[in-house]
Design a protein around this motif. Structure first.
Motif, PDB file in Angstrom:
ATOM      1  N   ASP A  46       0.948  -1.530   0.029  1.00 46.49           N
ATOM      2  CA  ASP A  46      -0.165   0.278  -0.099  1.00 46.49           C
ATOM      3  C   ASP A  46       1.395   1.152   0.446  1.00 46.49           C
ATOM      4  O   ASP A  46       1.477   1.129   0.969  1.00 46.49           O
ATOM      5  N   ASN A  48       0.214   4.510   1.052  1.00 48.61           N
ATOM      6  CA  ASN A  48       0.393   4.971   2.119  1.00 48.61           C
ATOM      7  C   ASN A  48       1.684   4.372   3.306  1.00 48.61           C
ATOM      8  O   ASN A  48       1.849   5.364   3.654  1.00 48.61           O
ATOM      9  N   GLU A  77     -10.871   1.067  -2.334  1.00 45.85           N
ATOM     10  CA  GLU A  77     -11.574   0.422  -2.800  1.00 45.85           C
ATOM     11  C   GLU A  77     -12.095   0.391  -3.620  1.00 45.85           C
ATOM     12  O   GLU A  77     -12.237  -0.740  -4.458  1.00 45.85           O
ATOM     13  N   LYS A  80      -9.738  -1.648  -6.372  1.00 49.12           N
ATOM     14  CA  LYS A  80      -9.185  -3.482  -6.452  1.00 49.12           C
ATOM     15  C   LYS A  80     -10.526  -4.646  -7.107  1.00 49.12           C
ATOM     16  O   LYS A  80     -11.346  -4.721  -6.631  1.00 49.12           O
ATOM     17  N   GLY A 109      -6.472  -4.803   3.794  1.00 48.02           N
ATOM     18  CA  GLY A 109      -7.222  -5.625   3.694  1.00 48.02           C
ATOM     19  C   GLY A 109      -7.076  -5.880   2.091  1.00 48.02           C
ATOM     20  O   GLY A 109      -7.510  -7.208   1.290  1.00 48.02           O
ATOM     21  N   THR A 133      -0.903  -4.721   8.199  1.00 47.43           N
ATOM     22  CA  THR A 133      -0.776  -3.431   8.666  1.00 47.43           C
ATOM     23  C   THR A 133      -2.361  -2.691   8.801  1.00 47.43           C
ATOM     24  O   THR A 133      -2.139  -1.669   9.429  1.00 47.43           O
ATOM     25  N   THR A 134      -3.116  -3.494   9.744  1.00 56.22           N
ATOM     26  CA  THR A 134      -4.249  -2.737  10.074  1.00 56.22           C
ATOM     27  C   THR A 134      -4.264  -3.677  10.624  1.00 56.22           C
ATOM     28  O   THR A 134      -4.851  -5.311  10.610  1.00 56.22           O
ATOM     29  N   THR A 176       0.169   3.925  13.682  1.00 56.34           N
ATOM     30  CA  THR A 176      -0.181   4.751  12.675  1.00 56.34           C
ATOM     31  C   THR A 176      -1.317   5.161  11.978  1.00 56.34           C
ATOM     32  O   THR A 176      -1.530   5.552  11.029  1.00 56.34           O
TER      33      THR A 176
HETATM   34  N1  LIG Z   1      -9.711 -12.046   2.509  1.00 58.44           N
HETATM   35  C1  LIG Z   1     -11.122 -12.198   3.178  1.00 58.44           C
HETATM   36  O1  LIG Z   1     -11.184 -12.681   4.688  1.00 58.44           O
HETATM   37  C2  LIG Z   1     -11.809 -10.411   4.327  1.00 58.44           C
HETATM   38  C3  LIG Z   1     -12.224 -10.055   5.174  1.00 58.44           C
HETATM   39  C4  LIG Z   1     -12.415  -8.927   5.839  1.00 58.44           C
HETATM   40  C5  LIG Z   1     -12.021  -8.082   4.956  1.00 58.44           C
HETATM   41  N2  LIG Z   1     -11.933  -8.387   3.699  1.00 58.44           N
HETATM   42  C6  LIG Z   1     -11.128  -7.451   2.741  1.00 58.44           C
HETATM   43  O2  LIG Z   1     -11.189  -6.230   3.051  1.00 58.44           O
HETATM   44  C7  LIG Z   1     -10.732  -4.393   2.998  1.00 58.44           C
HETATM   45  C8  LIG Z   1     -10.816  -4.298   3.879  1.00 58.44           C
HETATM   46  O3  LIG Z   1      -9.309  -4.095   4.829  1.00 58.44           O
HETATM   47  P1  LIG Z   1      -9.187  -2.625   5.459  1.00 58.44           P
HETATM   48  O4  LIG Z   1     -10.338  -2.164   6.054  1.00 58.44           O
HETATM   49  O5  LIG Z   1      -7.863  -3.092   6.012  1.00 58.44           O
HETATM   50  O6  LIG Z   1      -8.918  -1.638   5.128  1.00 58.44           O
HETATM   51  P2  LIG Z   1      -7.402  -1.189   3.303  1.00 58.44           P
HETATM   52  O7  LIG Z   1      -6.679  -1.901   2.929  1.00 58.44           O
HETATM   53  O8  LIG Z   1      -8.892   0.038   2.851  1.00 58.44           O
HETATM   54  O9  LIG Z   1      -6.699   0.081   4.962  1.00 58.44           O
HETATM   55  C9  LIG Z   1      -7.657   1.012   4.923  1.00 58.44           C
HETATM   56  C10 LIG Z   1      -6.684   2.767   5.286  1.00 58.44           C
HETATM   57  O10 LIG Z   1      -5.697   2.108   6.161  1.00 58.44           O
HETATM   58  C11 LIG Z   1      -4.708   2.096   6.401  1.00 58.44           C
HETATM   59  N3  LIG Z   1      -3.019   2.016   6.672  1.00 58.44           N
HETATM   60  C12 LIG Z   1      -3.408   1.089   5.940  1.00 58.44           C
HETATM   61  N4  LIG Z   1      -2.211   0.150   7.059  1.00 58.44           N
HETATM   62  C13 LIG Z   1      -2.241   1.711   8.189  1.00 58.44           C
HETATM   63  C14 LIG Z   1      -1.111   1.717   8.860  1.00 58.44           C
HETATM   64  N5  LIG Z   1      -0.389   0.774   9.597  1.00 58.44           N
HETATM   65  N6  LIG Z   1      -1.131   3.120   9.590  1.00 58.44           N
HETATM   66  C15 LIG Z   1      -1.320   4.040   8.835  1.00 58.44           C
HETATM   67  N7  LIG Z   1      -2.916   3.530   7.966  1.00 58.44           N
HETATM   68  C16 LIG Z   1      -2.399   2.594   7.120  1.00 58.44           C
HETATM   69  C17 LIG Z   1      -4.584   2.117   3.797  1.00 58.44           C
HETATM   70  O11 LIG Z   1      -4.150   3.393   3.860  1.00 58.44           O
HETATM   71  C18 LIG Z   1      -6.333   2.481   3.646  1.00 58.44           C
HETATM   72  O12 LIG Z   1      -6.440   3.924   4.078  1.00 58.44           O
HETATM   73  C19 LIG Z   1     -11.704  -4.561   1.887  1.00 58.44           C
HETATM   74  O13 LIG Z   1     -11.768  -5.113   1.160  1.00 58.44           O
HETATM   75  C20 LIG Z   1     -12.856  -5.918   2.035  1.00 58.44           C
HETATM   76  O14 LIG Z   1     -13.480  -7.229   0.995  1.00 58.44           O
HETATM   77  C21 LIG Z   1     -10.777  -9.126   3.314  1.00 58.44           C
END
Ligand SMILES: NC(=O)c1ccc[n+]([C@@H]2O[C@H](COP(=O)([O-])OP(=O)(O)OC[C@H]3O[C@@H](n4cnc5c(N)ncnc54)[C@H](O)[C@@H]3O)[C@@H](O)[C@H]2O)c1
Length: 364
Positions: A46, A48, A77, A80, A109, A133-134, A176
């Motif tokens: 990512d 960011n 998204e 994606k 994700g 990282t989330t 972060t």
């Molecule tokens: N595969 C699965 O089993 C499964 C399960 C649940 C959700 N998902 C998918 O996951 C996605 C959502 O994932 P998400 O909530 O992690 O969102 P994401 O990947 O969009 O990340 C959310 C935000 O956090 C930022 N970010 C990430 N790590 C960071 C860090 N350490 N510090 C600062 N900012 C950071 C990213 O740049 C982004 O703006 C959706 O597309 C969903 O469909 C998949």
């Protein structure tokens, strides 16, 4: 010595470890070398996250003796999709990526799902290591091998099951993370508490600093508990033939709320939080869950800083969106609780009960 927790996802010859350690980012290449024999890795990251933590990633890669390529993309998204997948295939072919060389998915994700899908399909499958990282990705999406992308007709419509070789979790990277994103993960943590581990709920109710975030050993233990539940569920039902559905607790209504409110006004975590309250109300009206446990949902969710009510939305629009949810089947189907920690899948909940339960979460 850093506290380290290791959990196994038990899938016979495709089993793998989830390693959780504060400071893992300083020596993650060691773990990569332990699970693949490759001399070069492709870090799909990512943009960011690269901006925030790139120097540390590069320092570790530099010190590892591995050859490496970093491929950043805008992990939103709306990207994606197949275009991003195609961009990543182009990058891999240009760099002559070989089928034994692993991809490392670094991000939330979105990166995990997209890079996992690319790994599943590039040269009929290359190894992938998830480095989430989330909070949501650390406790949920990086584990279990669901990979994929969105289609204009719906989220995650194109995809596959493709297990990673390892999941590497450094909770320190969450420092972060913006609060809205932290809360998205916290809603999943609460879900695990209700479906499998009431001690998580006790912990959340007792934790003073919850609204600001979590840190230290408590954070590692909480992530490990949640990752352990996900690992156990996936180990029993990798392809969601039945049992894995319990992970959708709160999500049928949650997805409908997100859809009806246009995927931006209400976050995923807020929608799932309200979805769990709707599920609790439904279970109560069906004679399953007692009133105290319904109120426990409201207490834990408010304590976490998540909403227990929705802005006014058309109930008919929510009902229609639920019918379109791909997990819903031909009649309605919800994950409900017999009691806290005992989920069941219930089909054909009478519409009047669904409506009554939705109304209980509407703001006046
Ligand atoms: N595969 C699965 O089993 C499964 C399960 C649940 C959700 N998902 C998918 O996951 C996605 C959502 O994932 P998400 O909530 O992690 O969102 P994401 O990947 O969009 O990340 C959310 C935000 O956090 C930022 N970010 C990430 N790590 C960071 C860090 N350490 N510090 C600062 N900012 C950071 C990213 O740049 C982004 O703006 C959706 O597309 C969903 O469909 C998949």
């Amino acid at each position: 010595m850093n506290l380290r927790e290791t959990i196994i996802v038990n899938l016979k010859d495709r089993s793998y470890e989830i390693i959780i350690e504060e400071g893992l980012v300083e020596h993650w290449c060691r773990e990569i070398k332990a699970v693949t024999k490759a001399e070069r890795v492709f870090v799909i990251v990512d943009e960011n996250v690269l901006g925030l933590h790139g120097e540390r990633f590069r320092a570790t890669l530099e010190a590892s003796g591995l050859r490496w390529e970093i491929i950043p993309f805008r992990a939103e998204e709306r990207y994606k999709n197949l275009e991003t997948v195609s961009f990543l295939y182009d990058q891999l072919t240009e760099k002559k990526a070989h089928r034994h060389e692993p991809l490392v998915a670094v991000g939330g994700g979105i990166v995990g799902d997209v890079a996992g899908f690319v790994a599943a399909t590039y040269q009929r499958g290359v190894p992938v290591i998830q480095f989430p990282t989330t909070l949501l990705a650390q406790v949920d999406s990086s584990i279990g091998g669901k990979v994929g992308i969105d289609h204009r007709e719906g989220k995650n419509l194109i995809g596959s099951f493709y297990q990673p070789r390892a999941v590497l979790i450094d909770p320190g990277l969450l420092d972060t993370l913006p609060r809205r994103e932290f809360l998205n993960g916290l809603a999943e943590v609460i879900k695990y508490g209700f479906i499998a581990d009431p001690e998580i709920l006790d912990f959340l109710l007792a934790e003073d600093g919850l609204k600001k975030g979590l840190s230290g050993q408590k954070r590692i233990r909480l992530i490990a508990r949640c990752a352990g539940i996900k690992a156990a569920v996936v180990s029993q039902d990798e392809r969601e033939a039945g049992y894995r559905m319990i992970l959708n607790y709160g999500h049928t209504t949650g997805h409908a709320i997100e859809k009806v409110t246009g995927y931006s006004a209400v976050s995923h975590g807020q929608a799932v939080a309200v979805g769990m309250i709707v599920a609790a109300e439904m279970a109560h009206h069906l004679g399953k869950l007692n009133r105290d446990d319904v109120e426990l949902h409201r207490r834990v969710i408010s304590r976490a800083g998540l909403p227990i009510k929705l802005p006014q939305v058309e109930i008919s629009a929510l009902l229609e969106a639920m019918l379109l949810d791909k997990k819903y089947g031909t009649s309605n189907r919800f994950v409900l609780l017999e009691e806290v920690g005992r989920p069941v899948v219930v089909e054909g909940v009478p519409e009047e009960i669904v409506v009554k339960s939705l109304l209980a979460t509407q703001e006046e």
